[in-house]
Write a protein that holds these residues in place. Structure first.
Motif, PDB file in Angstrom:
ATOM      1  N   TRP A 171       0.806  -1.217   0.000  1.00 42.67           N
ATOM      2  CA  TRP A 171       0.000   0.000   0.000  1.00 42.67           C
ATOM      3  C   TRP A 171       0.838   1.266   0.000  1.00 42.67           C
ATOM      4  N   ARG A 172       2.128   1.130   0.297  1.00 36.92           N
ATOM      5  CA  ARG A 172       3.006   2.297   0.151  1.00 36.92           C
ATOM      6  C   ARG A 172       3.070   2.698  -1.322  1.00 36.92           C
ATOM      7  N   ASP A 173       3.344   1.742  -2.196  1.00 38.24           N
ATOM      8  CA  ASP A 173       3.403   2.035  -3.632  1.00 38.24           C
ATOM      9  C   ASP A 173       2.007   2.292  -4.199  1.00 38.24           C
ATOM     10  N   ASN A 174       1.018   1.505  -3.754  1.00 42.62           N
ATOM     11  CA  ASN A 174      -0.332   1.653  -4.303  1.00 42.62           C
ATOM     12  C   ASN A 174      -0.915   3.030  -4.020  1.00 42.62           C
ATOM     13  N   VAL A 175      -0.741   3.504  -2.798  1.00 43.38           N
ATOM     14  CA  VAL A 175      -1.300   4.822  -2.447  1.00 43.38           C
ATOM     15  C   VAL A 175      -0.558   5.929  -3.182  1.00 43.38           C
ATOM     16  N   ARG A 176       0.754   5.792  -3.295  1.00 42.50           N
ATOM     17  CA  ARG A 176       1.503   6.801  -4.070  1.00 42.50           C
ATOM     18  C   ARG A 176       1.017   6.839  -5.514  1.00 42.50           C
ATOM     19  N   THR A 177       0.792   5.654  -6.091  1.00 42.16           N
ATOM     20  CA  THR A 177       0.287   5.601  -7.469  1.00 42.16           C
ATOM     21  C   THR A 177      -1.095   6.242  -7.555  1.00 42.16           C
ATOM     22  N   ALA A 178      -1.946   5.924  -6.594  1.00 48.36           N
ATOM     23  CA  ALA A 178      -3.304   6.480  -6.608  1.00 48.36           C
ATOM     24  C   ALA A 178      -3.283   8.000  -6.535  1.00 48.36           C
ATOM     25  N   ASP A 194      -0.890   9.909  -7.488  1.00 43.18           N
ATOM     26  CA  ASP A 194      -0.351  10.381  -8.766  1.00 43.18           C
ATOM     27  C   ASP A 194      -1.425  10.352  -9.855  1.00 43.18           C
ATOM     28  N   VAL A 195      -2.269   9.326  -9.824  1.00 42.56           N
ATOM     29  CA  VAL A 195      -3.349   9.187 -10.811  1.00 42.56           C
ATOM     30  C   VAL A 195      -4.417  10.265 -10.621  1.00 42.56           C
ATOM     31  N   GLY A 196      -4.603  10.703  -9.374  1.00 42.21           N
ATOM     32  CA  GLY A 196      -5.595  11.744  -9.131  1.00 42.21           C
ATOM     33  C   GLY A 196      -6.524  11.500  -7.962  1.00 42.21           C
ATOM     34  N   TYR A 197      -6.356  10.381  -7.267  1.00 38.22           N
ATOM     35  CA  TYR A 197      -7.166  10.146  -6.076  1.00 38.22           C
ATOM     36  C   TYR A 197      -6.809  11.171  -5.001  1.00 38.22           C
ATOM     37  N   ARG A 198      -7.845  11.574  -4.243  1.00 36.47           N
ATOM     38  CA  ARG A 198      -7.615  12.478  -3.115  1.00 36.47           C
ATOM     39  C   ARG A 198      -8.362  12.009  -1.865  1.00 36.47           C
ATOM     40  N   HIS A 199      -8.780  10.765  -1.866  1.00 36.12           N
ATOM     41  CA  HIS A 199      -9.494  10.176  -0.729  1.00 36.12           C
ATOM     42  C   HIS A 199      -8.918   8.785  -0.526  1.00 36.12           C
ATOM     43  N   VAL A 200      -8.358   8.530   0.650  1.00 35.25           N
ATOM     44  CA  VAL A 200      -7.726   7.246   0.967  1.00 35.25           C
ATOM     45  C   VAL A 200      -8.328   6.729   2.266  1.00 35.25           C
ATOM     46  N   ASP A 201      -8.714   5.443   2.250  1.00 34.71           N
ATOM     47  CA  ASP A 201      -9.397   4.840   3.391  1.00 34.71           C
ATOM     48  C   ASP A 201      -8.606   3.645   3.902  1.00 34.71           C
ATOM     49  N   SER A 237      -3.578  -1.684  -9.369  1.00 32.39           N
ATOM     50  CA  SER A 237      -2.875  -1.331 -10.605  1.00 32.39           C
ATOM     51  C   SER A 237      -3.277   0.068 -11.059  1.00 32.39           C
ATOM     52  N   ARG A 238      -2.358   0.743 -11.698  1.00 30.34           N
ATOM     53  CA  ARG A 238      -2.650   2.082 -12.228  1.00 30.34           C
ATOM     54  C   ARG A 238      -3.845   2.039 -13.181  1.00 30.34           C
ATOM     55  N   GLU A 239      -3.887   0.990 -14.019  1.00 24.93           N
ATOM     56  CA  GLU A 239      -4.969   0.888 -15.003  1.00 24.93           C
ATOM     57  C   GLU A 239      -6.337   0.842 -14.328  1.00 24.93           C
ATOM     58  N   HIS A 240      -6.470   0.013 -13.300  1.00 24.11           N
ATOM     59  CA  HIS A 240      -7.756  -0.091 -12.612  1.00 24.11           C
ATOM     60  C   HIS A 240      -8.084   1.197 -11.857  1.00 24.11           C
ATOM     61  N   MET A 241      -7.065   1.829 -11.289  1.00 26.86           N
ATOM     62  CA  MET A 241      -7.302   3.107 -10.618  1.00 26.86           C
ATOM     63  C   MET A 241      -7.851   4.140 -11.601  1.00 26.86           C
ATOM     64  N   GLU A 242      -7.238   4.215 -12.762  1.00 27.03           N
ATOM     65  CA  GLU A 242      -7.683   5.177 -13.771  1.00 27.03           C
ATOM     66  C   GLU A 242      -9.095   4.856 -14.255  1.00 27.03           C
ATOM     67  N   GLN A 243      -9.377   3.568 -14.438  1.00 29.47           N
ATOM     68  CA  GLN A 243     -10.716   3.175 -14.871  1.00 29.47           C
ATOM     69  C   GLN A 243     -11.758   3.526 -13.828  1.00 29.47           C
ATOM     70  N   ASN A 244     -11.432   3.309 -12.556  1.00 28.29           N
ATOM     71  CA  ASN A 244     -12.378   3.646 -11.496  1.00 28.29           C
ATOM     72  C   ASN A 244     -12.666   5.141 -11.464  1.00 28.29           C
ATOM     73  N   LEU A 245     -11.625   5.950 -11.555  1.00 29.81           N
ATOM     74  CA  LEU A 245     -11.840   7.400 -11.555  1.00 29.81           C
ATOM     75  C   LEU A 245     -12.668   7.840 -12.752  1.00 29.81           C
ATOM     76  N   ALA A 246     -12.521   7.157 -13.871  1.00 24.64           N
ATOM     77  CA  ALA A 246     -13.266   7.518 -15.075  1.00 24.64           C
ATOM     78  C   ALA A 246     -14.758   7.305 -14.904  1.00 24.64           C
ATOM     79  N   ALA A 247     -15.162   6.519 -13.921  1.00 26.33           N
ATOM     80  CA  ALA A 247     -16.593   6.308 -13.669  1.00 26.33           C
ATOM     81  C   ALA A 247     -17.302   7.615 -13.320  1.00 26.33           C
ATOM     82  N   ARG A 248     -16.543   8.603 -12.855  1.00 28.61           N
ATOM     83  CA  ARG A 248     -17.153   9.911 -12.544  1.00 28.61           C
ATOM     84  C   ARG A 248     -17.742  10.559 -13.789  1.00 28.61           C
TER      85      ARG A 248
END
Length: 270
Positions: free
Chosen positions: A22-29, A31-38, A228-239
């Motif tokens: 989760w150290r790398d995963n959260v950093r990636t998130a 970077d992708v554009g997430y601003r909410h971490v749980d 994965s970065r790909e899934h993170m980006e896809q999830n954000l695209a749901a907006r």
């Protein structure tokens, strides 16, 4: 960060192994554009989440950080709640979190002891918002009577196969967020024919359809897990996916119920 600026798509961070990921995963998130971490005390990854936020180029003030304590056996006794809250902050390496949840109203959860400790943390600035997780309407009523701090959110499993209509209506009525964990039912929604049909219609993934359906609802936010970065980006695209009224009604009408997180101590099993 104030509750009215809660990002409606966040990153869920539960895993039962390799907590250090989760150290790398959260950093990636971030970077992708997430601003909410749980996260949560029982996830045993708070230190890695905190390291990722500290190492990110994103300012701490721009990250809505949530954690949870008072699990079934954490802390061992209700009176240890204040120490448990401090432990969360210490592991995260922060002075405050944006949201602090009571994780489960079970076993050693004593509302008359636990909730005043959450109020104290709120008053001391250790959390900017107080929230609950996995409560029933009756237990929400009880907690709201005891809490001095406003109830900011209630977190539960919620997705097209577990629609939580009563709790969504409760959130609207009492003006708090319903934050949906496991918003994809750990993949169960992918096999639902209605979800597949709507996804094909819009040329998107079933995951994006499920998230967009939740985001079409009032006072709802989602925290899908992704590594994965790909899934993170896809999830954000749901907006940006706009389902039409027919899509939403078809999903509303799904006649199937599936609960992924179903421990014996869940209030629905009592």
């Amino acid at each position: 960060m104030p509750i009215d600026s809660l990002p409606r798509i966040g990153l869920g961070t539960y895993s039962d192994d390799n907590r250090a990921q989760w150290r790398d995963n959260v950093r990636t998130a971030l970077d992708v554009g997430y601003r909410h971490v749980d996260t949560a005390q029982v996830y045993e990854n708070e230190e890695y989440v905190g390291q990722a936020i500290a190492e990110s180029d994103v300012d701490r003030e721009d990250v809505f950080l949530s954690t949870k304590t008072v699990h079934v056996d954490v802390p061992p006794e209700p009176e240890d709640t204040a120490d448990a809250i401090d432990g969360c902050l210490d592991r995260l390496g922060v002075d405050y979190v944006d949201m602090l949840y009571v994780h489960w109203p079970a076993d050693n959860y004593d509302p008359e002891v636990v909730l005043p400790a959450f109020d104290e943390a709120y008053e001391q600035g250790k959390t900017r918002n107080v929230a609950l997780s996995n409560f029933s309407p009756a237990l929400l009523d009880e907690a709201r009577e005891i809490l001095g701090a406003p109830l900011a959110a209630h977190q539960v499993e919620c997705h097209p196969l577990l629609q939580q209509e009563e709790l969504r209506e409760y959130a609207v009525e009492h003006d708090h967020w319903l934050v949906c964990y496991s918003p994809l039912g750990k993949g169960a929604v992918f096999d639902e024919p209605v979800i597949q049909d709507v996804a094909e219609k819009h040329d998107v993934s079933p995951a994006q359809v499920s998230l967009a359906w939740l985001l079409s609802k009032e006072n709802v936010a989602v925290i899908p897990k992704a590594s994965s970065r790909e899934h993170m980006e896809q999830n954000l695209a749901a907006r940006d996916l706009e389902l039409d009224d027919d899509d939403i009604q078809r999903i509303d009408d799904i006649d199937r119920t599936y609960r992924e997180i179903d421990p014996q101590h869940g209030v629905w099993n009592q």
